[in-house]
Motif scaffolding. Structure first.
Motif, PDB file in Angstrom:
ATOM      1  N   HIS A 130       5.309  13.097  12.777  1.00  0.00           N
ATOM      2  CA  HIS A 130       5.457  12.517  11.478  1.00  0.00           C
ATOM      3  C   HIS A 130       4.424  12.778  10.688  1.00  0.00           C
ATOM      4  O   HIS A 130       3.562  11.479  10.830  1.00  0.00           O
ATOM      5  CB  HIS A 130       6.748  11.558  11.626  1.00  0.00           C
ATOM      6  CG  HIS A 130       7.274  10.915  10.297  1.00  0.00           C
ATOM      7  ND1 HIS A 130       7.595   9.739   9.690  1.00  0.00           N
ATOM      8  CD2 HIS A 130       8.114  11.725   9.814  1.00  0.00           C
ATOM      9  CE1 HIS A 130       8.664   9.611   8.556  1.00  0.00           C
ATOM     10  NE2 HIS A 130       8.531  10.910   8.725  1.00  0.00           N
ATOM     11  N   HIS A 155      10.657   5.333  19.871  1.00  0.00           N
ATOM     12  CA  HIS A 155      10.706   5.542  17.710  1.00  0.00           C
ATOM     13  C   HIS A 155      12.035   6.086  17.054  1.00  0.00           C
ATOM     14  O   HIS A 155      12.703   6.462  17.724  1.00  0.00           O
ATOM     15  CB  HIS A 155       9.285   6.445  17.500  1.00  0.00           C
ATOM     16  CG  HIS A 155       8.619   6.232  16.513  1.00  0.00           C
ATOM     17  ND1 HIS A 155       9.071   6.338  15.151  1.00  0.00           N
ATOM     18  CD2 HIS A 155       7.551   5.750  16.446  1.00  0.00           C
ATOM     19  CE1 HIS A 155       7.748   6.198  14.689  1.00  0.00           C
ATOM     20  NE2 HIS A 155       6.909   5.004  14.636  1.00  0.00           N
ATOM     21  N   TYR A 193      12.061   7.105  14.836  1.00  0.00           N
ATOM     22  CA  TYR A 193      12.104   8.092  14.516  1.00  0.00           C
ATOM     23  C   TYR A 193      12.262   9.321  15.193  1.00  0.00           C
ATOM     24  O   TYR A 193      13.565  10.694  14.714  1.00  0.00           O
ATOM     25  CB  TYR A 193      10.706   8.847  13.299  1.00  0.00           C
ATOM     26  CG  TYR A 193      10.147   9.960  13.011  1.00  0.00           C
ATOM     27  CD1 TYR A 193      11.115  10.721  11.634  1.00  0.00           C
ATOM     28  CD2 TYR A 193       9.800  10.915  13.356  1.00  0.00           C
ATOM     29  CE1 TYR A 193      10.601  11.758  11.174  1.00  0.00           C
ATOM     30  CE2 TYR A 193       9.963  13.105  13.498  1.00  0.00           C
ATOM     31  CZ  TYR A 193      10.573  12.901  11.817  1.00  0.00           C
ATOM     32  OH  TYR A 193      10.280  14.584  11.468  1.00  0.00           O
ATOM     33  N   TYR A 251      16.175   7.010   9.076  1.00  0.00           N
ATOM     34  CA  TYR A 251      14.956   6.700   9.182  1.00  0.00           C
ATOM     35  C   TYR A 251      14.332   6.349   8.033  1.00  0.00           C
ATOM     36  O   TYR A 251      13.955   7.768   7.635  1.00  0.00           O
ATOM     37  CB  TYR A 251      14.218   7.189   9.935  1.00  0.00           C
ATOM     38  CG  TYR A 251      12.520   6.191  10.116  1.00  0.00           C
ATOM     39  CD1 TYR A 251      12.437   5.325  10.873  1.00  0.00           C
ATOM     40  CD2 TYR A 251      11.469   7.785  10.333  1.00  0.00           C
ATOM     41  CE1 TYR A 251      10.755   4.959  10.555  1.00  0.00           C
ATOM     42  CE2 TYR A 251      10.579   7.271  10.068  1.00  0.00           C
ATOM     43  CZ  TYR A 251       9.809   6.009  10.456  1.00  0.00           C
ATOM     44  OH  TYR A 251       8.796   5.377  10.496  1.00  0.00           O
ATOM     45  N   TYR A 301      11.249   5.565   6.910  1.00  0.00           N
ATOM     46  CA  TYR A 301       9.155   5.331   6.098  1.00  0.00           C
ATOM     47  C   TYR A 301       8.777   4.252   5.949  1.00  0.00           C
ATOM     48  O   TYR A 301       8.022   3.322   6.653  1.00  0.00           O
ATOM     49  CB  TYR A 301       8.034   6.184   6.432  1.00  0.00           C
ATOM     50  CG  TYR A 301       6.538   5.774   6.825  1.00  0.00           C
ATOM     51  CD1 TYR A 301       6.552   5.364   8.422  1.00  0.00           C
ATOM     52  CD2 TYR A 301       5.554   5.882   5.851  1.00  0.00           C
ATOM     53  CE1 TYR A 301       5.112   5.241   8.775  1.00  0.00           C
ATOM     54  CE2 TYR A 301       4.893   5.266   6.164  1.00  0.00           C
ATOM     55  CZ  TYR A 301       4.067   4.654   7.335  1.00  0.00           C
ATOM     56  OH  TYR A 301       2.954   4.575   7.354  1.00  0.00           O
ATOM     57  N   SER A 327      10.622   1.031   5.861  1.00  0.00           N
ATOM     58  CA  SER A 327      10.394   0.574   7.733  1.00  0.00           C
ATOM     59  C   SER A 327       9.339  -0.721   7.860  1.00  0.00           C
ATOM     60  O   SER A 327       9.743  -1.345   9.052  1.00  0.00           O
ATOM     61  CB  SER A 327       9.965   1.779   8.753  1.00  0.00           C
ATOM     62  OG  SER A 327       9.269   1.857   8.428  1.00  0.00           O
ATOM     63  N   TYR A 359       1.542   3.799  10.196  1.00  0.00           N
ATOM     64  CA  TYR A 359       1.403   4.440  11.403  1.00  0.00           C
ATOM     65  C   TYR A 359      -0.239   3.826  12.220  1.00  0.00           C
ATOM     66  O   TYR A 359      -0.700   4.734  12.640  1.00  0.00           O
ATOM     67  CB  TYR A 359       1.669   5.938  11.879  1.00  0.00           C
ATOM     68  CG  TYR A 359       2.919   6.472  11.746  1.00  0.00           C
ATOM     69  CD1 TYR A 359       4.097   5.856  12.177  1.00  0.00           C
ATOM     70  CD2 TYR A 359       3.679   7.293  10.428  1.00  0.00           C
ATOM     71  CE1 TYR A 359       5.278   6.198  12.206  1.00  0.00           C
ATOM     72  CE2 TYR A 359       4.551   7.778  10.826  1.00  0.00           C
ATOM     73  CZ  TYR A 359       5.308   6.993  11.634  1.00  0.00           C
ATOM     74  OH  TYR A 359       6.681   8.059  11.404  1.00  0.00           O
TER      75      TYR A 359
END
Length: 306
Positions: free
Chosen positions: A227, A246, A248, A272, A274, A277, A281
């Motif tokens: 992702h 996860h 995702y 989801y 990002y 959220s 990462y």
């Protein structure tokens, strides 16, 4: 696994500089291993970096940073002639669009034999022809097809020609980049079954790049979920499908179409986002869940998800 990996990707980065102020980080700090004779599936939405990883590994792109070790040979830096020859003969690629990847001006005989011609892997003209006929038969085509041009074939047949072109070099690893996405569903099953049969016979290794989770589950031994250029989760197919960690990965699995109308009525699709959220990462590291199962997260996120 105690076995030595045939491909070891370590902290691979592939960045594309657009202008002085903006750089696209297509792949960022991705690490995974593929073992001999297995199929490793890479899944994720469009633009997640799947195809870029495949092209970086086979050196259609020069990696920005990181290391890629193939057959105990480092192939991510500046390549010597010997290393280039090893890479070009022992690693092959099947492309997404079979028509675009086949030269329309050449006959199938010359398309498939191109690798043999480049590296002089035959003794005489007859030996060259016999090798092409043999590989055509292996992929479900006949010798008479060698005299035709790509436009005279269906999509499934063209993809078989692409597979034959890769197989004739007798590679250790084949990167299948969305190799079935342009084909009809019935033809997809034929091509994937053909790849599995060839793997059982030759013990070849596959990096199978796709966005069809059902097909990836069918063909893969282990799976990596991508992702936004990051490998967010990796593990065996049972670990990924039965125990996704996860958010995702969970959202991807919840989007798989369900043929049972009763199950669809009761299913809940996970969303989801990002950006909303709170997950970063770049701050996460791969945490071991169990065995081959790893998830990209911070310590706090890992404790909460697990």
């Amino acid at each position: 696994m105690n076995e030595k990996p045939i491909l070891d990707v370590r902290n691979l980065k592939q960045h594309f500089k657009i202008n002085k102020k903006f750089t696209v980080k297509a792949v960022d700090e991705v690490s995974f291993k593929i073992y001999p004779g297995e199929t490793y599936g890479l899944v994720g939405e469009s633009g997640s970096g799947k195809s870029t990883i495949g092209r970086s590994i086979i050196r259609l792109y020069k990696p920005t940073s990181g290391e890629v070790v193939f057959d105990d040979v480092l192939i991510s830096g500046n390549l010597s002639k010997e290393t280039t020859n090893h890479l070009r003969t022992k690693m092959q690629m099947i492309f997404q669009d079979p028509m675009a990847s086949l030269n329309p001006r050449k006959k199938v005989m010359d398309i498939i034999a191109q690798g043999l011609d480049n590296y002089k892997l035959y003794t005489n003209e007859r030996d060259r022809e016999e090798k092409v006929y043999k590989i055509l038969e292996k992929v479900g085509l006949s010798g008479e097809h060698a005299k035709r041009y790509p436009h005279q074939f269906s999509g499934g047949q063209r993809q078989r020609i692409g597979i034959a072109r890769a197989l004739i070099m007798n590679p250790s690893l084949i990167i299948a980049d969305e190799a079935i996405s342009a084909l009809d569903v019935s033809i997809q099953a034929q091509v994937v079954n053909l790849m599995k049969e060839i793997q059982e016979e030759t013990k070849i290794t596959y990096l199978f790049i796709a966005h069809d989770l059902s097909m990836v589950k069918y063909i893969s031994d282990r799976i990596g979920v991508l992702h936004l250029g990051h490998l967010v989760e990796t593990g065996t197919k049972n670990e990924i499908f039965n125990n996704p960690i996860h958010p995702y990965t969970k959202s991807l699995l919840s989007a798989i179409p369900e043929p049972n109308p009763i199950a669809v009525r009761n299913s809940v699709s996970m969303h989801y986002d990002y950006a909303a959220s709170g997950i970063d990462y770049t701050k996460g590291t791969l945490h071991c869940v169990s065995g081959e199962h790893y998830v990209l997260s911070t310590e706090e996120e890992f404790k909460k998800w697990k």
